[in-house]
Design an enzyme around this catalytic site. Structure first.
Site, PDB file in Angstrom:
ATOM      1  N   GLY A   1      38.250  34.977  49.037  1.00 60.92           N
ATOM      2  CA  GLY A   1      38.037  35.742  50.262  1.00 60.92           C
ATOM      3  C   GLY A   1      36.865  35.279  51.096  1.00 60.92           C
ATOM      4  N   ILE A   2      36.069  36.229  51.566  1.00 61.57           N
ATOM      5  CA  ILE A   2      34.933  35.938  52.432  1.00 61.57           C
ATOM      6  C   ILE A   2      33.933  35.034  51.730  1.00 61.57           C
ATOM      7  CG2 ILE A   2      32.914  36.973  53.557  1.00 61.57           C
ATOM      8  CD1 ILE A   2      34.688  39.416  54.184  1.00 61.57           C
TER       9      ILE A   2
ATOM     10  N   TYR B   1      31.962  53.574  47.674  1.00 61.34           N
ATOM     11  CA  TYR B   1      31.844  52.260  48.314  1.00 61.34           C
ATOM     12  C   TYR B   1      31.126  52.357  49.653  1.00 61.34           C
ATOM     13  CZ  TYR B   1      33.165  47.829  50.475  1.00 61.34           C
ATOM     14  OH  TYR B   1      33.138  46.602  51.111  1.00 61.34           O
TER      15      TYR B   1
ATOM     16  N   THR C   1      41.525  39.958  53.308  1.00 63.55           N
ATOM     17  CA  THR C   1      41.065  39.598  51.972  1.00 63.55           C
ATOM     18  C   THR C   1      41.828  40.398  50.927  1.00 63.55           C
ATOM     19  OG1 THR C   1      39.348  41.305  51.906  1.00 63.55           O
ATOM     20  CG2 THR C   1      38.733  39.161  52.853  1.00 63.55           C
TER      21      THR C   1
END
Length: 284
Positions: free
Chosen positions: A20-21, A163, A198
């Site tokens: 992903g990132i 989160y 993602t």
């Protein structure tokens, strides 16, 4: 005059660099000339990604290193930093990208032990990693730390409060670190991604109807972001081009944070206004 991101002679450490990132950040920093160490929990995954980076980008073994590390284990983080120093002698840029996303849950169903574990990884783990790296940057008189927050740390995410609250904490932590180290040559900034394609956001972008609804209501640019669009801003923040930027949070979110969480696109707003007779002067 051409301007390019130049990280040659830099050593960077990127957490969560195997997908992903994070993977895109590693690639962009390598392309800009840096030597890059990255980590993830699984040693096999790190080794596979390291080999892939070398083969695809034509790198020598001295340019990239993948190491297993656990954000919830302080000894593991200490070994990570020691390994980078043993290999290259310094860390010029630290990118705290890895995070525990947790799982969607109603408030009443949140397990507090799981909440504490997520905060340990996302907040305390990143804080301790900064504690380990910042002294070396101060000794060198320069350095850049980039912490990955999220637009949900500034808006709302009622389906995943652990989160979103951890990301809000990271943003506050970064500003305080930036204030403490601003006169020591060390810059601390945040990146705040919106909806990016993602693994962690797959439940949205793999569902065509859900993605269309989400984008139409929440993303003024009317599309999903891609990992390289985060990575290039991260590489910029680590470069001399950003030498006068610290304590900043840069949203890379297609306009969501600046325009408003449910503002929609300009075209939609205009259409809605036209449908209701447009904006009319209020008469007494």
């Amino acid at each position: 005059m051409s301007i390019s991101i130049d990280l040659s002679n830099q050593v960077a450490l990127v957490t969560g660099g195997t997908r992903g990132i994070g993977q895109s950040i590693v690639e962009h920093m390598l392309a800009a000339g840096a030597r890059v160490a990255f980590c993830a929990p699984e040693a096999d995954e790190c080794a596979s990604c390291e080999q892939d980076f070398r083969q695809r980008l034509g790198l020598t073994q001295d340019r990239v290193m993948g190491l297993a590390a656990d954000l919830t284990d302080r000894d593991s983080l200490s070994r990570l930093v020691q390994a980078v120093y043993a290999r290259w002698g310094r860390i010029d840029s630290l990118v705290c990208n890895a995070a525990d996303f947790g799982a969607a849950s109603a408030i009443g169903d949140v397990d507090c032990d799981r909440y504490a574990s997520l905060l340990q990884a996302n907040v305390i783990g990143n804080f301790h990693l900064c504690q380990l790296v910042l002294p070396g940057m101060v000794d060198a008189g320069s350095g850049s730390v980039v912490l990955m927050t999220s637009i949900v740390g500034y808006t709302t995410m009622p389906t995943n409060i652990p989160y979103s609250s951890s990301k809000a904490a990271i943003a506050s932590m970064a500003r305080s670190m930036a204030a403490e180290y601003a006169d020591k040559g060390v810059r601390v900034n945040c990146l705040s991604p919106g909806l990016i394609r993602t693994h962690s956001s797959r439940d949205i972008w793999t569902d065509e109807a859900l993605a269309r609804s989400y984008i139409s209501q929440r993303v003024p640019m009317q599309r999903i972001g891609e990992p390289p669009e985060i990575a290039v801003v991260c590489a910029f923040l680590c470069s001399p081009l950003a030498s006068y930027i610290t304590a900043a949070t840069i949203p890379v979110d297609g306009g969501r944070l600046g325009v408003g969480q449910a503002a929609g696109s300009a075209a939609q707003i205009a259409k809605a206004s036209a449908g209701s007779g447009g904006l009319q002067e209020r008469k007494p």
